[in-house]
Design a protein around this motif. Structure first.
Motif, PDB file in Angstrom:
ATOM      1  N   GLN A 153       0.825  -1.204   0.000  1.00 24.19           N
ATOM      2  CA  GLN A 153       0.000   0.000   0.000  1.00 24.19           C
ATOM      3  C   GLN A 153       0.865   1.263   0.000  1.00 24.19           C
ATOM      4  OE1 GLN A 153      -2.209  -1.151   3.552  1.00 24.19           O
ATOM      5  NE2 GLN A 153      -4.123  -1.234   2.366  1.00 24.19           N
ATOM      6  N   ILE A 154       1.983   1.195   0.701  1.00 27.04           N
ATOM      7  CA  ILE A 154       2.900   2.344   0.735  1.00 27.04           C
ATOM      8  C   ILE A 154       3.461   2.614  -0.657  1.00 27.04           C
ATOM      9  CG2 ILE A 154       5.102   3.183   1.656  1.00 27.04           C
ATOM     10  CD1 ILE A 154       4.428   1.576   4.236  1.00 27.04           C
ATOM     11  N   VAL A 155       3.857   1.564  -1.340  1.00 30.43           N
ATOM     12  CA  VAL A 155       4.386   1.722  -2.699  1.00 30.43           C
ATOM     13  C   VAL A 155       3.330   2.318  -3.620  1.00 30.43           C
ATOM     14  CG1 VAL A 155       5.128   0.436  -4.745  1.00 30.43           C
ATOM     15  CG2 VAL A 155       6.143  -0.072  -2.531  1.00 30.43           C
ATOM     16  N   GLU A 156       2.099   1.834  -3.510  1.00 30.74           N
ATOM     17  CA  GLU A 156       1.021   2.345  -4.365  1.00 30.74           C
ATOM     18  C   GLU A 156       0.727   3.811  -4.069  1.00 30.74           C
ATOM     19  OE1 GLU A 156      -3.662   1.361  -5.484  1.00 30.74           O
ATOM     20  OE2 GLU A 156      -2.573   0.122  -4.024  1.00 30.74           O
ATOM     21  N   ARG A 157       0.696   4.158  -2.794  1.00 29.27           N
ATOM     22  CA  ARG A 157       0.370   5.538  -2.409  1.00 29.27           C
ATOM     23  C   ARG A 157       1.460   6.518  -2.807  1.00 29.27           C
ATOM     24  NH1 ARG A 157       0.454  10.114  -1.393  1.00 29.27           N
ATOM     25  NH2 ARG A 157      -0.531  11.304   0.305  1.00 29.27           N
ATOM     26  N   HIS A 158       2.733   6.111  -2.698  1.00 26.23           N
ATOM     27  CA  HIS A 158       3.845   7.036  -2.920  1.00 26.23           C
ATOM     28  C   HIS A 158       4.607   6.776  -4.213  1.00 26.23           C
ATOM     29  CE1 HIS A 158       3.444   9.189   0.859  1.00 26.23           C
ATOM     30  NE2 HIS A 158       3.205   8.032   1.443  1.00 26.23           N
ATOM     31  N   GLY A 159       4.138   5.846  -5.009  1.00 24.80           N
ATOM     32  CA  GLY A 159       4.802   5.580  -6.274  1.00 24.80           C
ATOM     33  C   GLY A 159       6.159   4.932  -6.115  1.00 24.80           C
ATOM     34  N   GLY A 160       6.342   4.215  -5.029  1.00 23.93           N
ATOM     35  CA  GLY A 160       7.615   3.557  -4.735  1.00 23.93           C
ATOM     36  C   GLY A 160       7.875   3.579  -3.246  1.00 23.93           C
ATOM     37  N   ARG A 161       9.037   3.109  -2.851  1.00 26.49           N
ATOM     38  CA  ARG A 161       9.397   3.133  -1.430  1.00 26.49           C
ATOM     39  C   ARG A 161       9.567   4.568  -0.938  1.00 26.49           C
ATOM     40  NH1 ARG A 161       7.701  -1.852  -0.465  1.00 26.49           N
ATOM     41  NH2 ARG A 161       8.958  -3.473  -1.455  1.00 26.49           N
ATOM     42  N   VAL A 162       9.327   4.755   0.339  1.00 27.18           N
ATOM     43  CA  VAL A 162       9.540   6.069   0.963  1.00 27.18           C
ATOM     44  C   VAL A 162      11.029   6.234   1.245  1.00 27.18           C
ATOM     45  CG1 VAL A 162       9.100   7.438   3.026  1.00 27.18           C
ATOM     46  CG2 VAL A 162       7.224   6.164   1.961  1.00 27.18           C
ATOM     47  N   ASN A 178       9.413   1.617   5.698  1.00 29.54           N
ATOM     48  CA  ASN A 178       8.770   0.935   4.573  1.00 29.54           C
ATOM     49  C   ASN A 178       8.169  -0.413   4.948  1.00 29.54           C
ATOM     50  OD1 ASN A 178       9.160   2.511   1.877  1.00 29.54           O
ATOM     51  ND2 ASN A 178      11.081   2.772   3.003  1.00 29.54           N
ATOM     52  N   TYR A 179       8.456  -0.902   6.141  1.00 29.60           N
ATOM     53  CA  TYR A 179       7.821  -2.116   6.646  1.00 29.60           C
ATOM     54  C   TYR A 179       6.326  -1.894   6.857  1.00 29.60           C
ATOM     55  CZ  TYR A 179       6.963  -6.106   9.780  1.00 29.60           C
ATOM     56  OH  TYR A 179       6.480  -7.254  10.380  1.00 29.60           O
ATOM     57  N   GLY A 180       5.949  -0.652   7.166  1.00 34.09           N
ATOM     58  CA  GLY A 180       4.549  -0.343   7.409  1.00 34.09           C
ATOM     59  C   GLY A 180       4.096  -0.803   8.775  1.00 34.09           C
ATOM     60  N   ARG A 181       2.792  -1.115   8.878  1.00 30.59           N
ATOM     61  CA  ARG A 181       2.181  -1.505  10.141  1.00 30.59           C
ATOM     62  C   ARG A 181       2.496  -0.432  11.203  1.00 30.59           C
ATOM     63  NH1 ARG A 181       0.032  -6.615  10.024  1.00 30.59           N
ATOM     64  NH2 ARG A 181       0.427  -7.036  12.221  1.00 30.59           N
ATOM     65  N   ASP A 182       3.008  -0.781  12.361  1.00 29.86           N
ATOM     66  CA  ASP A 182       3.283   0.252  13.380  1.00 29.86           C
ATOM     67  C   ASP A 182       4.670   0.845  13.165  1.00 29.86           C
ATOM     68  OD1 ASP A 182       2.985   1.887  15.551  1.00 29.86           O
ATOM     69  OD2 ASP A 182       3.380   0.332  17.032  1.00 29.86           O
ATOM     70  N   CYS A 183       4.895   1.388  11.969  1.00 35.41           N
ATOM     71  CA  CYS A 183       6.254   1.734  11.575  1.00 35.41           C
ATOM     72  C   CYS A 183       6.796   3.003  12.213  1.00 35.41           C
ATOM     73  CB  CYS A 183       6.363   1.817  10.050  1.00 35.41           C
ATOM     74  SG  CYS A 183       5.227   2.974   9.294  1.00 35.41           S
ATOM     75  N   ASP A 184       5.941   3.862  12.783  1.00 41.40           N
ATOM     76  CA  ASP A 184       6.527   5.005  13.488  1.00 41.40           C
ATOM     77  C   ASP A 184       7.240   4.529  14.747  1.00 41.40           C
ATOM     78  OD1 ASP A 184       4.066   4.371  14.668  1.00 41.40           O
ATOM     79  OD2 ASP A 184       3.689   6.448  15.308  1.00 41.40           O
ATOM     80  N   SER A 185       6.657   3.556  15.442  1.00 44.27           N
ATOM     81  CA  SER A 185       7.313   3.019  16.638  1.00 44.27           C
ATOM     82  C   SER A 185       8.503   2.137  16.277  1.00 44.27           C
ATOM     83  CB  SER A 185       6.310   2.229  17.484  1.00 44.27           C
ATOM     84  OG  SER A 185       5.317   3.083  18.009  1.00 44.27           O
ATOM     85  N   ILE A 186       8.378   1.373  15.183  1.00 40.92           N
ATOM     86  CA  ILE A 186       9.519   0.566  14.745  1.00 40.92           C
ATOM     87  C   ILE A 186      10.694   1.473  14.398  1.00 40.92           C
ATOM     88  CG2 ILE A 186      10.360  -1.076  13.014  1.00 40.92           C
ATOM     89  CD1 ILE A 186       7.425  -2.013  12.705  1.00 40.92           C
ATOM     90  N   ALA A 187      10.421   2.552  13.659  1.00 43.68           N
ATOM     91  CA  ALA A 187      11.482   3.476  13.252  1.00 43.68           C
ATOM     92  C   ALA A 187      12.011   4.281  14.436  1.00 43.68           C
ATOM     93  CB  ALA A 187      10.971   4.409  12.159  1.00 43.68           C
ATOM     94  N   THR A 188      11.159   4.554  15.418  1.00 45.58           N
ATOM     95  CA  THR A 188      11.621   5.218  16.640  1.00 45.58           C
ATOM     96  C   THR A 188      12.661   4.353  17.344  1.00 45.58           C
ATOM     97  OG1 THR A 188       9.564   6.448  16.992  1.00 45.58           O
ATOM     98  CG2 THR A 188      10.919   6.015  18.935  1.00 45.58           C
TER      99      THR A 188
END
Length: 387
Positions: free
Chosen positions: A38-47, A310-320
């Motif tokens: 879904q991230i790829v579709e929304r942003h036209g590729g990886r963030v 780019n993993y998505g799901r709870d990715c703000d906490s994962i990236a934190t």
């Protein structure tokens, strides 16, 4: 002289960790809850950097349960809670426990308005934190529960783990001490594998501060302390992560590795009936994946955090979490300056001030620990003097 991992100063590691956590949080916020596809579709590729809200200008109404401006460099509740915990350290100026949450953290959340980037307004932090964090206010301020066990009954998630980086930094290079302190603090907020994750994440940050630390040594330190499903999940994810050096190829295998331990299920926004209940067999998803991305990225901040985002799901906490560990490994210079500048300006927050405060407190706590240890040594020597 060229700066190496072995010569990074404490202040640099603390700044790198806290800055890295906040920037990771801001990058992950706008794509939280979605799949990599879904991230790829929304942003036209990886963030590959800071992006805008998923729903654009409709962010206030698109998701009524969470009417937050996630994106455009805004920090989320992960960073708000991290900074709140630092303020508790700045007040107590010593190790913390569950009672510090009741005596200082909860009053701060309900009494002191602050600028909340996702609300684009000054408000009480309580009005931004999510349900698992509001639990602390209900249980401690209104219910007067024993802080050491107030977390029992809460939804079991990453709510306590996401803001435990300061505990690891105060206990820099002492993973076991960080683990014990974080488990004590988190008793006021979480139970079961949510509380366990808080301890293990703090330990991982502390382990990243060891002068010769590597992603592998951080994972080893985490495994040496982690219990039950948390230990098993980290081990499974780490075994998969070592086979990859590019996050793109690692996304699906890492999810498959952690899925048996994750109670939420495949649809992040529609949790299963067994989701977030206490269990010795399960783990939160965020911490094992953060450690996995650290391994995949070789500890490099940019690669590690973008993998988490780019993993998505709870990715703000994962990236934190991933950003906090990678930042502690490599210091402030590892965090892209343009990202940090954008996040600070967009969030209207000084990202360096909390780091300076925590570095000062950390030195004071170490001095206190040294004095206490010497007093114990002296007393023990008298107890065992056979003359």
């Amino acid at each position: 002289m060229t700066t190496t991992l072995a010569t990074l100063a404490l202040d640099d590691r603390i700044t790198g960790s806290l800055l890295g956590a906040a920037v990771g949080d801001a990058l992950g916020g706008p794509v939280e809850g979605y799949t990599p596809e879904q991230i790829v579709e929304r942003h036209g590729g990886r963030v590959h950097g800071i992006v805008g809200p998923w729903h654009g200008s409709d962010w206030r109404t698109a998701r009524p349960i969470a009417p937050f401006h996630k994106g455009d460099g805004h920090i989320t509740d992960d960073t708000l809670m991290t900074h709140a915990l630092i303020r508790v350290y700045a007040t107590v100026r010593d190790h913390l426990g569950a009672y510090a949450v009741a005596d200082h953290l909860v009053p701060d959340l309900i009494s002191n308005p602050r600028w909340i980037p996702e609300l684009e307004a000054e408000a009480l932090p309580l009005q931004r934190v999510f349900l698992a964090e509001k639990w602390m206010v209900a249980r401690l301020h209104y219910g007067h529960n024993d802080p050491r066990e107030a977390g029992v009954g809460n939804i079991v998630n990453c709510g306590a783990a996401m803001y435990m980086a300061p505990v690891g930094l105060v206990n820099a290079a002492n993973p076991a001490g960080a683990y014990a302190e974080a488990v004590d603090i988190a008793g006021a907020h979480q139970s079961s594998y949510g509380r366990e994750a808080a301890g293990v994440f703090a330990a991982a940050v502390a382990a990243a501060c060891v002068p010769d630390a590597t992603p592998s040594s951080v994972v080893d330190a985490a495994l040496s302390l982690a219990k039950d499903g948390t230990n098993a999940a980290i081990e499974e994810v780490a075994e998969v992560a070592v086979r990859h050096t590019d996050f793109d190829s690692a996304l699906a295998p890492l999810r498959a590795a952690v899925a048996p331990f994750d109670t939420v299920g495949p649809d992040y926004r529609a949790p299963s009936l067994a989701a977030r209940r206490p269990s010795r067999l399960h783990s939160i998803e965020e911490l094992p994946i953060a450690l996995g991305m650290l391994v995949v990225g070789g500890g490099d901040y940019r690669r590690t955090v973008l993998g988490a985002v780019n993993y998505g799901r709870d990715c703000d906490s994962i990236a934190t979490m991933a950003g906090a560990i990678a930042g502690a490994l490599h210091g402030e210079s590892a965090v892209p300056q343009d990202w940090a500048k954008t996040v600070a300006e967009a969030s209207r927050i000084d990202l360096h001030a909390p780091a300076r405060e925590l570095a000062e407190v950390t030195r004071e706590v170490f001095a206190r620990d040294t004095a206490r240890r010497r007093a114990h040594e002296s007393a023990f020597a008298l107890l065992t003097d056979t003359r």
